[in-house]
Design an enzyme around this catalytic site. Structure first.
Site, mmCIF file in Angstrom:
data_model
loop_
_atom_site.group_PDB
_atom_site.id
_atom_site.type_symbol
_atom_site.label_atom_id
_atom_site.label_comp_id
_atom_site.label_asym_id
_atom_site.label_seq_id
_atom_site.Cartn_x
_atom_site.Cartn_y
_atom_site.Cartn_z
ATOM 1 N N TRP A 143 0.804 -1.225 0.000
ATOM 2 C CA TRP A 143 0.000 0.000 0.000
ATOM 3 C C TRP A 143 0.837 1.275 0.000
ATOM 4 C CZ3 TRP A 143 -4.606 -1.331 3.890
ATOM 5 C CH2 TRP A 143 -5.294 -2.436 3.363
ATOM 6 N N HIS A 157 12.830 -3.122 -1.339
ATOM 7 C CA HIS A 157 12.003 -2.639 -2.444
ATOM 8 C C HIS A 157 12.811 -1.624 -3.267
ATOM 9 C CE1 HIS A 157 8.839 -0.610 -4.661
ATOM 10 N NE2 HIS A 157 8.094 -1.681 -4.450
ATOM 11 N N GLU A 159 12.087 1.130 -4.468
ATOM 12 C CA GLU A 159 11.919 2.526 -4.038
ATOM 13 C C GLU A 159 12.820 2.822 -2.839
ATOM 14 O OE1 GLU A 159 7.644 2.459 -3.784
ATOM 15 O OE2 GLU A 159 7.531 2.333 -5.964
ATOM 16 N N GLU A 200 10.834 -7.816 -9.172
ATOM 17 C CA GLU A 200 10.145 -6.589 -9.580
ATOM 18 C C GLU A 200 11.048 -5.784 -10.509
ATOM 19 O OE1 GLU A 200 6.798 -5.501 -6.604
ATOM 20 O OE2 GLU A 200 8.629 -4.465 -6.043
ATOM 21 N N SER A 235 3.172 -3.386 -12.040
ATOM 22 C CA SER A 235 1.944 -3.147 -12.823
ATOM 23 C C SER A 235 1.055 -4.384 -12.960
ATOM 24 C CB SER A 235 2.289 -2.559 -14.192
ATOM 25 O OG SER A 235 2.923 -1.303 -14.030
ATOM 26 N N GLY A 259 1.230 -3.204 -6.202
ATOM 27 C CA GLY A 259 1.258 -1.852 -5.645
ATOM 28 C C GLY A 259 -0.046 -1.133 -5.913
ATOM 29 N N GLY A 260 -0.040 -0.298 -6.947
ATOM 30 C CA GLY A 260 -1.185 0.558 -7.274
ATOM 31 C C GLY A 260 -2.536 -0.137 -7.242
HETATM 32 P P1 PGA Z 1 2.858 -1.420 -8.960
HETATM 33 O O1 PGA Z 1 3.927 -1.547 -7.753
HETATM 34 O O2 PGA Z 1 1.985 -2.633 -8.880
HETATM 35 O O3 PGA Z 1 2.145 -0.142 -8.697
HETATM 36 O O4 PGA Z 1 3.645 -1.406 -10.231
HETATM 37 C C1 PGA Z 1 4.497 -2.764 -7.396
HETATM 38 C C2 PGA Z 1 5.418 -2.568 -6.214
HETATM 39 O O5 PGA Z 1 5.988 -1.494 -6.074
HETATM 40 O O6 PGA Z 1 5.581 -3.480 -5.383
#
Ligand code: PGA
Length: 261
Positions: A10, A95, A97, A167, A213, A234-235
């Site tokens: 989230w 992750h 990010e 990922e 995605s 994610g999204g």
């Molecule tokens: P996303 O993110 O599904 O929005 O591409 C995946 C994630 O960051 O784990």
């Protein structure tokens, strides 16, 4: 036989009331689905609220990060002990990010993986290449290096308790999913690394999730691949309807594919 594992990341979204609302809709939408393991990973400030809401369900709780020390003078950090305290069972580590914006290194992530295992938390270890690395044909090399460094000094029985999330950075939040073939290529490569370094029993046991995605309309094709054991979403995980649909599509695909695994 493995059930699919669908984890929702989230990220830095939702206040407590919004989170409670989201988890309650998800709860109602998935309560009849028994052949899929579901994990939600809300922001730290909402973990306790979600923990309470899912008490009587099979939905599991995960965090998005943690420090590797049990306690100490680390202003702003959260320890494995604190995650246990709110009944987390999973924790996302490494992750992209965190690697990108907070300069997390494989060495740091390795310490976190070890700390998570020590506290009986299941690390969801993220690996994946950038677009540049893929275009330079270094994707496999990059993932191998992350794999080797993040799992350094771990015993086979410890690796057996890790979940790996592949990922590709270029697919995260971009709407550009890896094709099921691209995902399978990397997943089977990771499976081979697991088999070679930690034995086939571990290789078979470890869940390898795909992330980037993932949506209700692409989960089934991804899940159809033999080495895709689930997804880190994610999204699409912060919209109740799409998350419910992903869980439902992932579990029906599992039933259709059952003889293959
Ligand atoms: P996303 O993110 O599904 O929005 O591409 C995946 C994630 O960051 O784990």
């Amino acid at each position: 036989m493995k059930h699919p594992l669908i984890a929702g990341n989230w990220k830095m979204f939702k206040t407590i009331p919004e989170t409670v609302n989201l988890i309650n809709i998800i709860k109602a939408g998935v309560h009849k689905i028994t052949d899929c393991d579901i994990v939600v990973c809300p922001a730290f400030t909402t973990l306790a609220a979600v923990s309470k809401e899912i008490e009587d369900t099979k939905i599991e709780l995960g965090a998005q990060n943690m420090h590797y020390e049990t306690e100490g003078a680390f202003t702003g950090e959260i320890s494995p002990l604190m995650l246990k305290d709110v009944r987390c069972r999973y924790v996302i580590l490494g992750h992209s990010e965190r690697r990108q914006h907070f300069k997390e290194t494989d060495e740091l992530i390795n310490k976190k993986v070890m700390a998570a295992l020590k506290y009986n938390l299941v690390p969801i270890l993220c690996v994946g290449e950038t677009l540049e690395e893929r275009e330079a044909r270094h994707a496999f090399e990059v993932v191998k290096q992350q794999f080797d460094r993040c799992l350094k000094n771990l015993k086979a029985e410890e690796v057996a308790r890790v979940v790996i999330a592949y990922e590709p950075v270029w697919a995260i939040g971009t709407g550009k999913t890896a094709t099921p073939e691209q995902a399978e290529q990397m997943h089977s490569y990771i499976r081979r690394l697991l088999n070679e370094q930690f034995g086939e029993e571990v290789g078979e046991k470890v869940y390898i999730l795909y992330g980037g995605s993932v949506k209700p309309d692409n989960i089934a094709q991804l899940m159809a691949k033999p080495n895709v054991d689930g997804a880190l979403v994610g999204g699409a995980s912060i919209k109740a309807e799409s998350f419910i649909q992903i869980v439902s599509n992932a579990s029906s695909k599992e039933a259709a594919n059952a003889p293959n695994r």
